[in-house]
Design an enzyme around this catalytic site. Sequence first.
Site, PDB file in Angstrom:
ATOM      1  N   LYS A  18       0.828  -1.222   0.000  1.00 24.72           N
ATOM      2  CA  LYS A  18       0.000   0.000   0.000  1.00 24.72           C
ATOM      3  C   LYS A  18       0.857   1.265   0.000  1.00 24.72           C
ATOM      4  O   LYS A  18       0.487   2.283  -0.571  1.00 24.72           O
ATOM      5  CB  LYS A  18      -0.928   0.016   1.216  1.00 24.72           C
ATOM      6  CG  LYS A  18      -1.976  -1.091   1.219  1.00 24.72           C
ATOM      7  CD  LYS A  18      -3.147  -0.768   0.316  1.00 24.72           C
ATOM      8  CE  LYS A  18      -4.114  -1.923   0.211  1.00 24.72           C
ATOM      9  NZ  LYS A  18      -5.105  -1.788  -0.854  1.00 24.72           N
TER      10      LYS A  18
ATOM     11  N   GLU B 197      -9.900   6.488   2.968  1.00 25.24           N
ATOM     12  CA  GLU B 197     -10.822   5.496   3.541  1.00 25.24           C
ATOM     13  C   GLU B 197      -9.980   4.296   3.933  1.00 25.24           C
ATOM     14  O   GLU B 197      -8.949   4.031   3.327  1.00 25.24           O
ATOM     15  CB  GLU B 197     -11.875   5.082   2.498  1.00 25.24           C
ATOM     16  CG  GLU B 197     -11.419   4.050   1.462  1.00 25.24           C
ATOM     17  CD  GLU B 197     -10.358   4.546   0.489  1.00 25.24           C
ATOM     18  OE1 GLU B 197     -10.327   5.758   0.231  1.00 25.24           O
ATOM     19  OE2 GLU B 197      -9.554   3.729  -0.004  1.00 25.24           O
TER      20      GLU B 197
ATOM     21  N   SER C  26       1.676  -9.719  -0.899  1.00 24.83           N
ATOM     22  CA  SER C  26       1.328  -8.292  -0.827  1.00 24.83           C
ATOM     23  C   SER C  26       1.569  -7.679   0.551  1.00 24.83           C
ATOM     24  O   SER C  26       1.727  -6.467   0.676  1.00 24.83           O
ATOM     25  CB  SER C  26      -0.133  -8.100  -1.233  1.00 24.83           C
ATOM     26  OG  SER C  26      -0.976  -8.893  -0.427  1.00 24.83           O
TER      27      SER C  26
HETATM   28  C1  LIG Z   1      -1.678  -6.912   2.523  1.00 26.80           C
HETATM   29  C2  LIG Z   1      -2.804  -6.589   1.592  1.00 26.80           C
HETATM   30  N1  LIG Z   1      -2.882  -7.253   0.427  1.00 26.80           N
HETATM   31  C3  LIG Z   1      -3.877  -7.026  -0.452  1.00 26.80           C
HETATM   32  C4  LIG Z   1      -4.879  -6.105  -0.179  1.00 26.80           C
HETATM   33  C5  LIG Z   1      -5.966  -5.932  -1.182  1.00 26.80           C
HETATM   34  O1  LIG Z   1      -5.858  -4.735  -1.884  1.00 26.80           O
HETATM   35  P1  LIG Z   1      -5.461  -4.684  -3.407  1.00 26.80           P
HETATM   36  O2  LIG Z   1      -6.301  -5.709  -4.103  1.00 26.80           O
HETATM   37  O3  LIG Z   1      -5.776  -3.294  -3.814  1.00 26.80           O
HETATM   38  O4  LIG Z   1      -4.005  -5.006  -3.543  1.00 26.80           O
HETATM   39  C6  LIG Z   1      -4.849  -5.369   1.025  1.00 26.80           C
HETATM   40  C7  LIG Z   1      -5.880  -4.376   1.335  1.00 26.80           C
HETATM   41  O5  LIG Z   1      -6.035  -3.880   2.420  1.00 26.80           O
HETATM   42  C8  LIG Z   1      -3.772  -5.630   1.929  1.00 26.80           C
HETATM   43  O6  LIG Z   1      -3.688  -4.976   3.106  1.00 26.80           O
END
Ligand SMILES: Cc1ncc(COP(=O)(O)O)c(C=O)c1O
Length: 388
Positions: free
Chosen positions: A88, A110, A373
């Site tokens: 993020k 948000e 992620s």
């Molecule tokens: C660690 C992590 N991975 C994935 C996501 C999903 O978001 P996005 O699909 O935008 O990558 C989030 C959302 O809060 C997250 O905190």
Amino acid sequence: MRDPDAAGRFGKFGGRYLPEALVPAARAVEVAFREAWADASFTAEYRRLLATYVGRPTPLTECARLSEALGVRVLLKREDLAHTGSHKINNVLGQALLAQRMGKRKLIAETGAGQHGVATATAAALLGLACTVYMGHTDVRRQQVNVFRMELLGAEVVPVTSANGVGTLKEATNGALRAWVNETEHAHYCIGSVMGPHPYPWMVREFQRVIGDEARAQCAERLPGAVPDVVVACVGGGSNAAGTFAGFVDTPARLVGVEAAGGSAVDKGRPGVLHGFMSHFLQDDDSQVLEAHSISAGLDYPGVGPEHVHLAETGRVRYPSVTDEQALHALKLVTRTEGILPALESAHALAWVVDAAATGELAAGSTVLVTLSGRGDKDVQQIREHVG
Ligand SMILES: Cc1ncc(COP(=O)(O)O)c(C=O)c1O
């Protein structure tokens, strides 16, 4: 991946569906982003912060024990090692620099579980901007620690309550949009995924493409064929997946975006408009948007970024979904074989790999790149309740 058309659409999806009062503000963001992204001094400052503050490039980790257990070669792109614990921050720093360039003094955001809120509060502290984060009242109660973290960073957290809402990300977004209407003069709305009105889905993808670009270069050094056979990322709104896919869309790699079974908007959603953009949303027979349900708060949104629906329609990316149980099983497996505790969101991407290796959908010996992620520290309490 292509840029959106002049109206901000990817195929039929995307666009800008806003109350009159917000149209000039969204246009101003688009103009500022186009200029900034073409300005070498802006991109140099962004890259400097990514290197010295976020800790990029994040490594690519070869998973020897997991690979042996699954019979496929697994490489992880380690966004969990980025500052604040997830991808993020890549997007938020880009938008915070943009806000500064536009002369704004404040960031509005948000947040659901709090990961994007913490990243925004962090960037605001770094650049000396004020910050207000809107959060559904249920999430404020569930995510006390993240609320406190944001407050420590100097942000104000505003709980959003609505008569018929359940107090999660959907209401938080309504709250942030309402605040933006009143504060467009001095505040920038920092959206946390590839969602919202044009230019956000495109702009956020561009700020996240650093994941895919780095991974592509790292794979080129590491893999005999230069690219993995399959590239996998989880999809909530879709920002880590969009950033990852941007690095591989022009290669022969198969691209897979994994949704949560209770929030699979690409697959089970229908076209609709919410929060300023047209995409697929989970809806009932009266076209009322439904609540999504997932063990992972970051995948708990009833819609998905418009470009993903377009990529699904054109057949370039597949969007399967996995259940909470599959995600928890994969989380335990990766933690025990690799010593890496993934975020529950990322565990969904890993769960698809575990499943596809078992069914033969992933041929034995094939190479799979998975974007991790975020790290699972934020989810420990939640995991404990389910795993015992
Ligand atoms: C660690 C992590 N991975 C994935 C996501 C999903 O978001 P996005 O699909 O935008 O990558 C989030 C959302 O809060 C997250 O905190």
